[in-house]
Design a protein around this motif. Structure first.
Motif, PDB file in Angstrom:
ATOM      1  N   TYR A 237       0.848  -1.191   0.000  1.00 34.83           N
ATOM      2  CA  TYR A 237       0.000   0.000   0.000  1.00 34.83           C
ATOM      3  C   TYR A 237       0.880   1.237   0.000  1.00 34.83           C
ATOM      4  CZ  TYR A 237       0.970   0.272   5.049  1.00 34.83           C
ATOM      5  OH  TYR A 237       1.596   0.352   6.266  1.00 34.83           O
ATOM      6  N   THR A 238       0.269   2.354  -0.353  1.00 33.14           N
ATOM      7  CA  THR A 238       0.919   3.657  -0.217  1.00 33.14           C
ATOM      8  C   THR A 238       0.012   4.538   0.628  1.00 33.14           C
ATOM      9  OG1 THR A 238      -0.096   4.473  -2.259  1.00 33.14           O
ATOM     10  CG2 THR A 238       2.082   3.451  -2.437  1.00 33.14           C
ATOM     11  N   ARG A 239       0.595   5.531   1.269  1.00 37.75           N
ATOM     12  CA  ARG A 239      -0.183   6.379   2.165  1.00 37.75           C
ATOM     13  C   ARG A 239      -0.754   7.599   1.444  1.00 37.75           C
ATOM     14  NH1 ARG A 239      -0.172   5.097   7.364  1.00 37.75           N
ATOM     15  NH2 ARG A 239       1.395   3.637   8.158  1.00 37.75           N
ATOM     16  N   LYS A 240      -1.863   8.088   1.975  1.00 33.85           N
ATOM     17  CA  LYS A 240      -2.468   9.320   1.490  1.00 33.85           C
ATOM     18  C   LYS A 240      -3.098  10.032   2.674  1.00 33.85           C
ATOM     19  CE  LYS A 240      -6.972   7.302   0.370  1.00 33.85           C
ATOM     20  NZ  LYS A 240      -8.034   7.148  -0.650  1.00 33.85           N
ATOM     21  N   GLU A 241      -3.513  11.268   2.466  1.00 34.62           N
ATOM     22  CA  GLU A 241      -4.141  12.039   3.536  1.00 34.62           C
ATOM     23  C   GLU A 241      -5.549  11.501   3.797  1.00 34.62           C
ATOM     24  OE1 GLU A 241      -4.053  14.785   6.536  1.00 34.62           O
ATOM     25  OE2 GLU A 241      -2.439  14.267   5.145  1.00 34.62           O
ATOM     26  N   PRO A 242      -5.848  11.116   5.052  1.00 34.22           N
ATOM     27  CA  PRO A 242      -7.184  10.559   5.326  1.00 34.22           C
ATOM     28  C   PRO A 242      -8.236  11.647   5.435  1.00 34.22           C
ATOM     29  CG  PRO A 242      -5.932  10.696   7.356  1.00 34.22           C
ATOM     30  CD  PRO A 242      -5.005  11.148   6.250  1.00 34.22           C
ATOM     31  N   PRO A 243      -9.491  11.314   5.152  1.00 31.15           N
ATOM     32  CA  PRO A 243     -10.580  12.274   5.394  1.00 31.15           C
ATOM     33  C   PRO A 243     -10.784  12.462   6.883  1.00 31.15           C
ATOM     34  CG  PRO A 243     -11.465  10.138   4.768  1.00 31.15           C
ATOM     35  CD  PRO A 243      -9.975  10.035   4.619  1.00 31.15           C
ATOM     36  N   ASN A 244     -11.406  13.546   7.251  1.00 30.62           N
ATOM     37  CA  ASN A 244     -11.658  13.839   8.659  1.00 30.62           C
ATOM     38  C   ASN A 244     -13.156  13.859   8.926  1.00 30.62           C
ATOM     39  OD1 ASN A 244     -10.733  14.595  11.346  1.00 30.62           O
ATOM     40  ND2 ASN A 244     -11.637  16.584  10.914  1.00 30.62           N
ATOM     41  N   PHE A 245     -13.573  13.190   9.994  1.00 29.01           N
ATOM     42  CA  PHE A 245     -14.988  13.099  10.341  1.00 29.01           C
ATOM     43  C   PHE A 245     -15.213  13.600  11.767  1.00 29.01           C
ATOM     44  CE2 PHE A 245     -14.018   9.705   7.331  1.00 29.01           C
ATOM     45  CZ  PHE A 245     -15.012   9.850   6.380  1.00 29.01           C
ATOM     46  N   GLU A 246     -16.400  14.067  12.027  1.00 30.15           N
ATOM     47  CA  GLU A 246     -16.772  14.425  13.397  1.00 30.15           C
ATOM     48  C   GLU A 246     -17.005  13.176  14.233  1.00 30.15           C
ATOM     49  OE1 GLU A 246     -20.097  17.030  13.407  1.00 30.15           O
ATOM     50  OE2 GLU A 246     -19.081  18.616  12.271  1.00 30.15           O
ATOM     51  N   ASP A 247     -17.445  12.107  13.580  1.00 34.89           N
ATOM     52  CA  ASP A 247     -17.727  10.844  14.257  1.00 34.89           C
ATOM     53  C   ASP A 247     -16.418  10.118  14.575  1.00 34.89           C
ATOM     54  OD1 ASP A 247     -18.267   7.845  14.355  1.00 34.89           O
ATOM     55  OD2 ASP A 247     -20.307   8.614  14.334  1.00 34.89           O
ATOM     56  N   ALA A 248     -16.204   9.780  15.854  1.00 33.91           N
ATOM     57  CA  ALA A 248     -14.960   9.128  16.278  1.00 33.91           C
ATOM     58  C   ALA A 248     -14.796   7.753  15.647  1.00 33.91           C
ATOM     59  CB  ALA A 248     -14.934   9.006  17.807  1.00 33.91           C
ATOM     60  N   SER A 249     -15.897   7.039  15.470  1.00 34.17           N
ATOM     61  CA  SER A 249     -15.828   5.707  14.876  1.00 34.17           C
ATOM     62  C   SER A 249     -15.347   5.775  13.424  1.00 34.17           C
ATOM     63  CB  SER A 249     -17.197   5.025  14.933  1.00 34.17           C
ATOM     64  OG  SER A 249     -17.588   4.795  16.265  1.00 34.17           O
ATOM     65  N   LEU A 250     -15.855   6.752  12.680  1.00 36.05           N
ATOM     66  CA  LEU A 250     -15.442   6.915  11.293  1.00 36.05           C
ATOM     67  C   LEU A 250     -13.987   7.360  11.200  1.00 36.05           C
ATOM     68  CD1 LEU A 250     -18.619   8.539   9.700  1.00 36.05           C
ATOM     69  CD2 LEU A 250     -17.844   6.167   9.506  1.00 36.05           C
ATOM     70  N   ASN A 251     -13.552   8.200  12.132  1.00 37.07           N
ATOM     71  CA  ASN A 251     -12.151   8.619  12.139  1.00 37.07           C
ATOM     72  C   ASN A 251     -11.214   7.444  12.415  1.00 37.07           C
ATOM     73  OD1 ASN A 251     -11.848  11.308  11.408  1.00 37.07           O
ATOM     74  ND2 ASN A 251     -12.576  12.022  13.403  1.00 37.07           N
ATOM     75  N   LYS A 252     -11.662   6.541  13.255  1.00 44.37           N
ATOM     76  CA  LYS A 252     -10.870   5.342  13.540  1.00 44.37           C
ATOM     77  C   LYS A 252     -10.715   4.497  12.285  1.00 44.37           C
ATOM     78  CE  LYS A 252     -10.791   1.235  16.524  1.00 44.37           C
ATOM     79  NZ  LYS A 252     -11.512   0.492  17.595  1.00 44.37           N
ATOM     80  N   LEU A 253     -11.811   4.330  11.551  1.00 50.09           N
ATOM     81  CA  LEU A 253     -11.750   3.581  10.291  1.00 50.09           C
ATOM     82  C   LEU A 253     -10.888   4.310   9.264  1.00 50.09           C
ATOM     83  CD1 LEU A 253     -15.449   2.387   9.895  1.00 50.09           C
ATOM     84  CD2 LEU A 253     -13.458   0.972  10.406  1.00 50.09           C
ATOM     85  N   ALA A 254     -10.958   5.627   9.251  1.00 48.39           N
ATOM     86  CA  ALA A 254     -10.169   6.409   8.303  1.00 48.39           C
ATOM     87  C   ALA A 254      -8.677   6.185   8.515  1.00 48.39           C
ATOM     88  CB  ALA A 254     -10.504   7.894   8.449  1.00 48.39           C
ATOM     89  N   GLN A 255      -8.266   6.078   9.773  1.00 51.52           N
ATOM     90  CA  GLN A 255      -6.854   5.869  10.068  1.00 51.52           C
ATOM     91  C   GLN A 255      -6.380   4.470   9.682  1.00 51.52           C
ATOM     92  OE1 GLN A 255      -4.688   8.188  10.967  1.00 51.52           O
ATOM     93  NE2 GLN A 255      -6.349   9.672  10.909  1.00 51.52           N
ATOM     94  N   GLU A 256      -7.287   3.534   9.624  1.00 57.36           N
ATOM     95  CA  GLU A 256      -6.915   2.162   9.252  1.00 57.36           C
ATOM     96  C   GLU A 256      -7.075   1.887   7.762  1.00 57.36           C
ATOM     97  OE1 GLU A 256      -5.540  -0.265  10.942  1.00 57.36           O
ATOM     98  OE2 GLU A 256      -5.493   0.811  12.851  1.00 57.36           O
ATOM     99  N   TYR A 257      -8.108   2.471   7.136  1.00 55.64           N
ATOM    100  CA  TYR A 257      -8.475   2.067   5.780  1.00 55.64           C
ATOM    101  C   TYR A 257      -8.448   3.190   4.744  1.00 55.64           C
ATOM    102  CZ  TYR A 257     -10.085  -2.311   7.838  1.00 55.64           C
ATOM    103  OH  TYR A 257     -10.140  -3.509   8.501  1.00 55.64           O
ATOM    104  N   TRP A 258      -8.733   4.397   5.148  1.00 55.99           N
ATOM    105  CA  TRP A 258      -8.943   5.448   4.154  1.00 55.99           C
ATOM    106  C   TRP A 258      -7.779   6.427   4.077  1.00 55.99           C
ATOM    107  CZ3 TRP A 258     -14.203   6.004   6.945  1.00 55.99           C
ATOM    108  CH2 TRP A 258     -14.969   4.858   6.682  1.00 55.99           C
ATOM    109  N   ASN A 259      -6.675   6.106   4.775  1.00 61.02           N
ATOM    110  CA  ASN A 259      -5.468   6.919   4.639  1.00 61.02           C
ATOM    111  C   ASN A 259      -4.403   6.178   3.825  1.00 61.02           C
ATOM    112  OD1 ASN A 259      -4.714   4.938   6.429  1.00 61.02           O
ATOM    113  ND2 ASN A 259      -3.555   6.291   7.778  1.00 61.02           N
TER     114      ASN A 259
END
Length: 255
Positions: free
Chosen positions: A147-169
């Motif tokens: 994989y390569t890294r990218k800037e993750p999206p930011n969410f107000e929801d803590a659960s979505l931010n957790k997923l963003a750090q694992e999958y969407w960054n």
């Protein structure tokens, strides 16, 4: 997997990633989420279907909703096996079963519907074709990089931010190679589908082009119904027009 490790992973799952099963009527609906997604993407639709008298099941695909390390170790046959198991589990409770898939989940739904001759099939933003032209190159690329890294999206929801750090960054090369293999297999299975089919696409989809309809039209033997959205992004079951998507699916099931 060691049972102790498995139980620990389940314990650490965020609630929005947990599988969904709601028993109601004798007609079941299997809902399959997409690549890097989770059952959360199907939650609204699952609730609407349940309230309308359907028994619903939303499995969590292997490697999803836990960590990117799990995702890197999962393969397309693991995702398909979980989808098939969920369909078989529904047969215990239901007389007939419809199948709905989002994005990569639509590829899995196609294979499941073809194999089990499901009466009705819904393909939402189906990834038979993607806008990223690098996908066919990923089997070769995956030999050198996972994989390569990218800037993750930011969410107000803590659960979505957790997923963003694992999958969407990250841009996942190794799992994308598995997606490509699944895509080829699902396109072949389109010719075997006997289900009444509804295809939902959106004009603002940055992942799946509108030309995916041409692939479906060229392979699917039966005619299919089409819904074209104007406002939604790729995850149509969980975006701005999710109410409309649910209504169109309920209408299709009622026909």
């Amino acid at each position: 997997m060691n049972l102790k490790i498995y139980n620990e992973k389940i314990r650490l799952l965020d609630p929005i990633c947990l599988p969904i099963f709601k028993k109601n009527g004798s007609t079941g609906v299997l809902l399959i989420h997409g690549f890097t997604g989770s059952p959360h993407d199907m939650n609204y639709l699952a609730d609407r279907l349940y309230q309308s008298g359907f028994t619903v099941s939303v499995p969590r695909l292997p490697g999803h909703g836990t960590s990117h390390k799990d995702f890197l170790n999962s393969k397309w046959k693991d995702w398909l096996r979980r989808s098939i198991d969920a369909y078989i589990d529904l047969t215990i409770h239901c007389d007939k079963i419809y199948v709905v898939g989002l994005s990569m989940g639509a590829l899995l739904a196609t294979i499941v519907a073809a194999r089990f001759k499901s009466p009705k099939l819904v393909l939402a933003a189906p990834a038979f074709q993607v806008t990223d032209k690098r996908l066919p190159l990923t089997p070769l690329m995956s030999l050198f990089v996972s994989y390569t890294r990218k800037e993750p999206p930011n969410f107000e929801d803590a659960s979505l931010n957790k997923l963003a750090q694992e999958y969407w960054n990250k841009i996942f090369i190794k799992p994308a190679a598995q997606l490509y293999r699944l895509q080829r297999t699902a396109i072949e299975h389109l010719e075997m589908v006997q289900s009444e089919t509804l295809v939902i696409v959106t004009q603002k989809d940055n992942s799946v082009p509108m030309s995916v309809l041409d692939i479906i039209r060229s392979r699917l033997k039966n005619q299919f119904k089409t819904v074209v959205l104007e406002k939604s992004a790729h995850p149509v079951t969980n975006d701005i027009e999710k109410e409309l998507v649910a209504e169109k699916i309920l209408e299709f099931f009622a026909q």
